[in-house]
Design an enzyme around this catalytic site. Structure first.
Site, mmCIF file in Angstrom:
data_model
loop_
_atom_site.group_PDB
_atom_site.id
_atom_site.type_symbol
_atom_site.label_atom_id
_atom_site.label_comp_id
_atom_site.label_asym_id
_atom_site.label_seq_id
_atom_site.Cartn_x
_atom_site.Cartn_y
_atom_site.Cartn_z
ATOM 1 N N GLY A 63 5.184 3.083 0.346
ATOM 2 C CA GLY A 63 6.856 2.773 0.470
ATOM 3 C C GLY A 63 7.542 1.881 -0.331
ATOM 4 O O GLY A 63 6.989 2.005 -1.506
ATOM 5 N N ILE A 64 8.221 0.955 0.186
ATOM 6 C CA ILE A 64 8.827 0.119 -0.561
ATOM 7 C C ILE A 64 8.038 -1.070 -1.357
ATOM 8 O O ILE A 64 8.053 -1.095 -2.510
ATOM 9 C CB ILE A 64 9.906 -0.630 0.114
ATOM 10 C CG1 ILE A 64 11.039 0.036 0.688
ATOM 11 C CG2 ILE A 64 10.580 -1.841 -0.531
ATOM 12 C CD1 ILE A 64 12.019 -0.291 2.045
ATOM 13 N N SER A 118 0.835 -1.167 0.033
ATOM 14 C CA SER A 118 0.068 0.030 0.079
ATOM 15 C C SER A 118 0.901 1.420 0.106
ATOM 16 O O SER A 118 0.188 2.371 -0.187
ATOM 17 C CB SER A 118 -0.981 0.000 1.342
ATOM 18 O OG SER A 118 -0.257 0.024 2.326
ATOM 19 N N VAL A 134 15.511 4.149 4.455
ATOM 20 C CA VAL A 134 14.693 4.677 3.337
ATOM 21 C C VAL A 134 13.608 5.678 3.645
ATOM 22 O O VAL A 134 13.180 5.373 4.850
ATOM 23 C CB VAL A 134 14.058 3.238 2.719
ATOM 24 C CG1 VAL A 134 13.337 3.711 1.454
ATOM 25 C CG2 VAL A 134 15.122 2.185 2.480
ATOM 26 N N ASP A 145 -4.758 -8.984 6.485
ATOM 27 C CA ASP A 145 -4.246 -8.616 7.779
ATOM 28 C C ASP A 145 -3.164 -9.752 8.019
ATOM 29 O O ASP A 145 -3.569 -10.675 8.361
ATOM 30 C CB ASP A 145 -5.318 -8.477 8.780
ATOM 31 C CG ASP A 145 -4.735 -8.127 10.146
ATOM 32 O OD1 ASP A 145 -3.311 -7.957 10.192
ATOM 33 O OD2 ASP A 145 -5.193 -7.805 10.985
ATOM 34 N N LEU A 146 -1.965 -9.511 7.983
ATOM 35 C CA LEU A 146 -0.690 -10.405 7.890
ATOM 36 C C LEU A 146 -0.644 -10.793 9.366
ATOM 37 O O LEU A 146 -0.008 -11.986 9.481
ATOM 38 C CB LEU A 146 0.310 -9.833 7.317
ATOM 39 C CG LEU A 146 0.428 -9.443 5.757
ATOM 40 C CD1 LEU A 146 1.575 -8.784 5.429
ATOM 41 C CD2 LEU A 146 0.443 -11.112 5.157
ATOM 42 N N ASN A 148 7.650 -8.121 2.067
ATOM 43 C CA ASN A 148 7.990 -7.035 2.178
ATOM 44 C C ASN A 148 7.433 -6.366 3.633
ATOM 45 O O ASN A 148 8.065 -5.274 4.318
ATOM 46 C CB ASN A 148 7.719 -5.832 1.130
ATOM 47 C CG ASN A 148 7.748 -4.404 1.507
ATOM 48 O OD1 ASN A 148 8.568 -3.925 1.551
ATOM 49 N ND2 ASN A 148 6.531 -3.750 1.643
ATOM 50 N N TYR A 194 12.551 -4.667 17.540
ATOM 51 C CA TYR A 194 12.433 -4.552 16.085
ATOM 52 C C TYR A 194 13.691 -5.171 15.376
ATOM 53 O O TYR A 194 13.620 -5.955 14.332
ATOM 54 C CB TYR A 194 12.302 -3.296 15.537
ATOM 55 C CG TYR A 194 12.281 -2.885 14.055
ATOM 56 C CD1 TYR A 194 11.185 -3.345 13.342
ATOM 57 C CD2 TYR A 194 13.430 -2.504 13.552
ATOM 58 C CE1 TYR A 194 11.381 -3.406 11.910
ATOM 59 C CE2 TYR A 194 13.652 -2.446 12.086
ATOM 60 C CZ TYR A 194 12.637 -2.555 11.558
ATOM 61 O OH TYR A 194 12.706 -2.602 10.025
ATOM 62 N N LYS A 198 5.281 6.319 11.447
ATOM 63 C CA LYS A 198 4.557 5.245 12.421
ATOM 64 C C LYS A 198 5.163 4.885 13.702
ATOM 65 O O LYS A 198 4.677 4.431 14.693
ATOM 66 C CB LYS A 198 4.165 3.811 11.371
ATOM 67 C CG LYS A 198 3.348 4.136 10.207
ATOM 68 C CD LYS A 198 3.230 2.791 9.260
ATOM 69 C CE LYS A 198 2.366 3.383 8.204
ATOM 70 N NZ LYS A 198 2.313 2.268 7.073
#
Length: 292
Positions: A54-55, A52, A233, A102-103, A129, A198, A240
């Site tokens: 960005g990369i 949706s 990037v 929704d992953l 991604n 993260y 976020k």
């Protein structure tokens, strides 16, 4: 008398050392070098998660430009629908199919792969991604934030990888490719407590990609696995992460000339363009001005 000029001599010498060459200078035989090409992927299907923005959006666009059918998934698909319309208006030879997923929920992922199987036969390229970061330090972070990162950054990648491989296997696809978009945070730990957990999830991706490569070899398949690890990037990632401090988020991208999402997309195209016998394990790509 030697009829070869210096360039021809150099080319023949280099070719003999590399085991590659070309045909026919002064009666000599030269092997043909294989030229990187996306042609063999034209018309085949790639799944891009987190498409949706960005990369992910840049990768989806680059693949559609080169004639692939791309299923782009995200929790909200309005941006993907807009991108699909832009690609169609631009006359790109491929197509972009938005899919809401929704992953963080396995049932959503399994439903998506089932739909891809029914509507498009299956996946030939899987580009994992999607990812997220929560400002949850190791000493004071919330377990819920850690679980969010594990669910999307590690478990969803593993589930998509497993399902993509099964999709390839059931259709006897032996030249597929699984690409994990990770981070330089999977190779070093920066002195910033908000991103330590993260970083741990990205170290996991480094290990998972190499483990995947080994298991693919054990399965006697030519499906390839690659990990692409960008540095800083310029995307919405920092906004976020620091959603309560937009000034801090903006400063993330102001001190150096950052990578653009298109730079990472070009790395994906490079990896896919290599001949089937070439295995690129990982690519680390950073802004020239980035120190660590």
């Amino acid at each position: 008398m030697d009829s070869l000029g210096l360039p021809e001599k150099a080319e023949l010498l280099l070719g003999s050392r590399l085991g590659v060459g070309v045909a026919g200078v002064a009666g000599c035989f030269r092997k043909e070098r294989s030229t990187p090409s996306m042609e063999r992927w034209r018309g085949r299907l790639a799944l891009v998660t987190g498409a949706s923005g960005g990369i992910g959006a840049a990768v989806a666009r680059a693949l559609v430009q080169r004639g692939l059918k791309v299923v782009g998934c995200a929790r909200t698909v309005s941006n993907i629908e807009k991108l699909a319309a832009e690609c169609q208006s631009a006359g790109y030879p491929g197509t972009l199919v938005p899919y809401k997923c929704d992953l963080s929920h396995e049932e959503d992922i399994l439903s998506m792969f089932s739909a891809v199987r029914t509507q498009h036969k299956g996946v030939d390229i899987c580009i994992n991604n999607a990812g997220l970061a929560r400002p949850e330090p190791l000493l004071s972070g919330h377990t819920s934030g850690w679980k969010d990162m594990l669910n999307v950054n590690v478990l969803a990648v593993s589930i998509c990888t497993r399902e993509a491989y099964q999709s390839m296997r059931e259709r006897s696809v032996d030249d597929g490719h699984i690409i994990n978009i990770s981070s330089m945070s999977g190779y070093r730990v920066v002195a910033q407590s908000d991103v330590h957990f993260y970083s741990a999830t990205k170290f996991a991706i480094t290990a998972l990609t190499e483990g995947l490569r080994q298991e693919l070899r054990e399965a006697n398949t030519h499906i390839r696995a690659t990990c692409i690890c960008p540095g800083l990037v310029e995307t919405g990632f920092a906004f976020k992460l620091h959603d309560n401090d937009p000034v801090k988020a903006a400063e993330t991208y102001e001190h150096i000339q950052c990578l653009k999402p298109e730079d990472v997309a070009e790395a994906v195209i490079f990896v896919l363009s290599t001949p089937p016998h070439v295995q690129i394990g990982d690519i680390q790509i950073m802004p020239t001005e980035q120190v660590t």
